[in-house]
Motif scaffolding. Sequence first.
Motif, mmCIF file in Angstrom:
data_model
loop_
_atom_site.group_PDB
_atom_site.id
_atom_site.type_symbol
_atom_site.label_atom_id
_atom_site.label_comp_id
_atom_site.label_asym_id
_atom_site.label_seq_id
_atom_site.Cartn_x
_atom_site.Cartn_y
_atom_site.Cartn_z
ATOM 1 N N CYS A 147 4.654 8.233 -0.979
ATOM 2 C CA CYS A 147 3.670 8.928 -1.844
ATOM 3 C C CYS A 147 3.912 10.387 -2.220
ATOM 4 O O CYS A 147 4.661 10.932 -1.421
ATOM 5 C CB CYS A 147 1.992 9.047 -1.443
ATOM 6 S SG CYS A 147 1.360 7.494 -1.515
ATOM 7 N N ILE A 148 3.849 11.000 -3.284
ATOM 8 C CA ILE A 148 4.137 12.259 -3.690
ATOM 9 C C ILE A 148 2.610 12.730 -3.924
ATOM 10 O O ILE A 148 1.694 12.504 -4.580
ATOM 11 C CB ILE A 148 4.588 12.542 -4.996
ATOM 12 C CG1 ILE A 148 6.164 11.731 -5.053
ATOM 13 C CG2 ILE A 148 4.735 13.940 -5.376
ATOM 14 C CD1 ILE A 148 6.799 11.664 -6.179
ATOM 15 N N GLU A 149 2.524 14.001 -2.990
ATOM 16 C CA GLU A 149 1.056 14.717 -2.899
ATOM 17 C C GLU A 149 -0.043 13.846 -2.709
ATOM 18 O O GLU A 149 -1.063 13.608 -3.598
ATOM 19 C CB GLU A 149 0.915 15.467 -4.110
ATOM 20 C CG GLU A 149 1.709 16.864 -4.497
ATOM 21 C CD GLU A 149 1.254 17.492 -5.771
ATOM 22 O OE1 GLU A 149 0.284 17.740 -5.855
ATOM 23 O OE2 GLU A 149 2.232 17.876 -6.586
ATOM 24 N N ASP A 150 0.277 13.005 -1.655
ATOM 25 C CA ASP A 150 -0.981 12.066 -1.104
ATOM 26 C C ASP A 150 -1.290 10.878 -2.293
ATOM 27 O O ASP A 150 -2.499 10.387 -2.481
ATOM 28 C CB ASP A 150 -2.179 12.662 -0.608
ATOM 29 C CG ASP A 150 -2.991 11.815 0.247
ATOM 30 O OD1 ASP A 150 -2.338 10.973 0.846
ATOM 31 O OD2 ASP A 150 -4.062 11.976 0.446
ATOM 32 N N CYS A 151 -0.308 10.382 -2.958
ATOM 33 C CA CYS A 151 -0.553 9.818 -4.237
ATOM 34 C C CYS A 151 -1.385 10.224 -5.382
ATOM 35 O O CYS A 151 -2.112 9.432 -5.972
ATOM 36 C CB CYS A 151 -0.823 8.082 -3.817
ATOM 37 S SG CYS A 151 0.581 7.385 -2.986
ATOM 38 N N LYS A 152 -1.221 11.577 -5.583
ATOM 39 C CA LYS A 152 -2.211 12.118 -6.454
ATOM 40 C C LYS A 152 -1.961 11.267 -7.808
ATOM 41 O O LYS A 152 -0.930 10.905 -8.175
ATOM 42 C CB LYS A 152 -1.790 13.603 -6.580
ATOM 43 C CG LYS A 152 -2.910 14.559 -7.572
ATOM 44 C CD LYS A 152 -2.264 15.935 -7.597
ATOM 45 C CE LYS A 152 -2.488 16.347 -8.901
ATOM 46 N NZ LYS A 152 -2.091 17.881 -8.872
ATOM 47 N N LEU A 153 -3.167 11.072 -8.675
ATOM 48 C CA LEU A 153 -3.090 10.502 -9.673
ATOM 49 C C LEU A 153 -2.686 11.442 -10.998
ATOM 50 O O LEU A 153 -2.754 12.432 -10.991
ATOM 51 C CB LEU A 153 -4.391 9.995 -10.199
ATOM 52 C CG LEU A 153 -5.049 9.039 -9.404
ATOM 53 C CD1 LEU A 153 -6.233 8.614 -9.768
ATOM 54 C CD2 LEU A 153 -4.015 7.637 -9.261
ATOM 55 N N PRO A 189 0.819 -0.949 0.018
ATOM 56 C CA PRO A 189 0.068 0.054 0.134
ATOM 57 C C PRO A 189 0.764 1.360 0.002
ATOM 58 O O PRO A 189 2.109 1.154 0.465
ATOM 59 C CB PRO A 189 -0.599 -0.125 1.312
ATOM 60 C CG PRO A 189 -0.619 -1.647 1.640
ATOM 61 C CD PRO A 189 0.518 -2.288 1.212
ATOM 62 N N GLY A 190 0.395 2.319 -0.529
ATOM 63 C CA GLY A 190 0.946 3.474 -0.745
ATOM 64 C C GLY A 190 1.383 4.125 0.937
ATOM 65 O O GLY A 190 0.848 3.704 1.877
ATOM 66 N N ASN A 191 2.343 4.970 0.794
ATOM 67 C CA ASN A 191 3.095 5.462 2.039
ATOM 68 C C ASN A 191 3.579 4.504 3.100
ATOM 69 O O ASN A 191 2.933 4.550 4.206
ATOM 70 C CB ASN A 191 1.986 6.604 2.644
ATOM 71 C CG ASN A 191 2.462 7.950 2.162
ATOM 72 O OD1 ASN A 191 3.306 8.280 1.543
ATOM 73 N ND2 ASN A 191 1.402 8.914 2.472
ATOM 74 N N CYS A 241 -1.825 6.813 -13.202
ATOM 75 C CA CYS A 241 -1.298 6.208 -11.945
ATOM 76 C C CYS A 241 -0.999 7.039 -10.936
ATOM 77 O O CYS A 241 -0.851 8.288 -10.962
ATOM 78 C CB CYS A 241 0.151 5.849 -12.862
ATOM 79 S SG CYS A 241 0.126 4.845 -14.174
ATOM 80 N N PRO A 242 -0.834 6.435 -9.622
ATOM 81 C CA PRO A 242 -0.542 7.271 -8.534
ATOM 82 C C PRO A 242 0.953 7.859 -8.379
ATOM 83 O O PRO A 242 1.850 7.146 -8.909
ATOM 84 C CB PRO A 242 -0.776 6.242 -7.380
ATOM 85 C CG PRO A 242 -0.490 4.929 -8.045
ATOM 86 C CD PRO A 242 -0.764 5.130 -9.247
ATOM 87 N N GLN A 243 1.133 9.113 -8.083
ATOM 88 C CA GLN A 243 2.625 9.690 -8.134
ATOM 89 C C GLN A 243 3.213 9.061 -6.708
ATOM 90 O O GLN A 243 2.595 9.415 -5.722
ATOM 91 C CB GLN A 243 2.541 11.161 -7.972
ATOM 92 C CG GLN A 243 1.942 11.812 -9.172
ATOM 93 C CD GLN A 243 2.075 13.232 -9.096
ATOM 94 O OE1 GLN A 243 3.104 13.808 -8.788
ATOM 95 N NE2 GLN A 243 0.867 13.822 -9.276
ATOM 96 N N TYR A 244 4.262 8.501 -6.917
ATOM 97 C CA TYR A 244 5.067 8.018 -5.544
ATOM 98 C C TYR A 244 6.508 7.875 -6.021
ATOM 99 O O TYR A 244 7.056 7.650 -7.268
ATOM 100 C CB TYR A 244 4.675 6.455 -5.027
ATOM 101 C CG TYR A 244 4.914 5.574 -6.290
ATOM 102 C CD1 TYR A 244 5.890 4.794 -6.055
ATOM 103 C CD2 TYR A 244 3.876 5.119 -7.155
ATOM 104 C CE1 TYR A 244 6.019 3.646 -7.049
ATOM 105 C CE2 TYR A 244 4.004 4.060 -8.014
ATOM 106 C CZ TYR A 244 5.016 3.317 -8.082
ATOM 107 O OH TYR A 244 5.263 2.321 -8.765
ATOM 108 N N THR A 245 7.324 7.728 -5.224
ATOM 109 C CA THR A 245 8.929 7.399 -5.229
ATOM 110 C C THR A 245 9.069 6.348 -4.472
ATOM 111 O O THR A 245 8.573 6.208 -3.482
ATOM 112 C CB THR A 245 9.830 8.648 -5.025
ATOM 113 O OG1 THR A 245 10.829 8.205 -5.375
ATOM 114 C CG2 THR A 245 9.814 9.014 -3.463
ATOM 115 N N ILE A 246 10.193 5.459 -4.819
ATOM 116 C CA ILE A 246 10.729 4.093 -4.003
ATOM 117 C C ILE A 246 11.862 4.982 -3.207
ATOM 118 O O ILE A 246 12.808 5.427 -3.918
ATOM 119 C CB ILE A 246 11.097 3.140 -4.847
ATOM 120 C CG1 ILE A 246 9.818 2.528 -5.432
ATOM 121 C CG2 ILE A 246 11.676 2.016 -3.969
ATOM 122 C CD1 ILE A 246 10.011 1.368 -6.353
#
Length: 148
Positions: A62-68, A22-24, A94-99
């Motif tokens: 997440c970037i910006e709360d996993c904004k799409l 899951p995100g974050n 797609c959700p915005q995120y980084t690893i």
Amino acid sequence: EDGSITGFYKAAETSIGYYREPGNSGYAADDPLMEKHLKSCIDGSGSQVDCLLSPGNQYIQCIEDCKLELCPDEDSQADCQSTDEECLMKQKWCPQYTIATLTEEEDQSEKRGYIPLTNYCHDMNGRFTQEEGMAVKVYTPSTYDLSR
């Protein structure tokens, strides 16, 4: 639970599935909203321990709360006109995120928790339990069916 909470999705008819975290996942350990996850790990003896990342562990941030945003594939990046339904139907979001990787310095200043994938009994708050009548037996649409 369709996998949107635990991140466990069925990959194919013959597959047992795969894990999508899951995100974050690298949440702040002092976040009260994530306490049920932080307090849901056990050690080899069965005692509760906090679910904390160790330096060097990777996690999804997440970037910006996993904004799409539009996915990076060719169909999604096409310059569609608002009236071109066929083009718009091919676009994916797609959700915005980084690893990210937890460093020694970050671990010293702020502990980060993770969401475990488990198969243990838990109560309505998500904490492990073996107490009779308190373990969630079956999820129903609006209530929990507790084992007796």
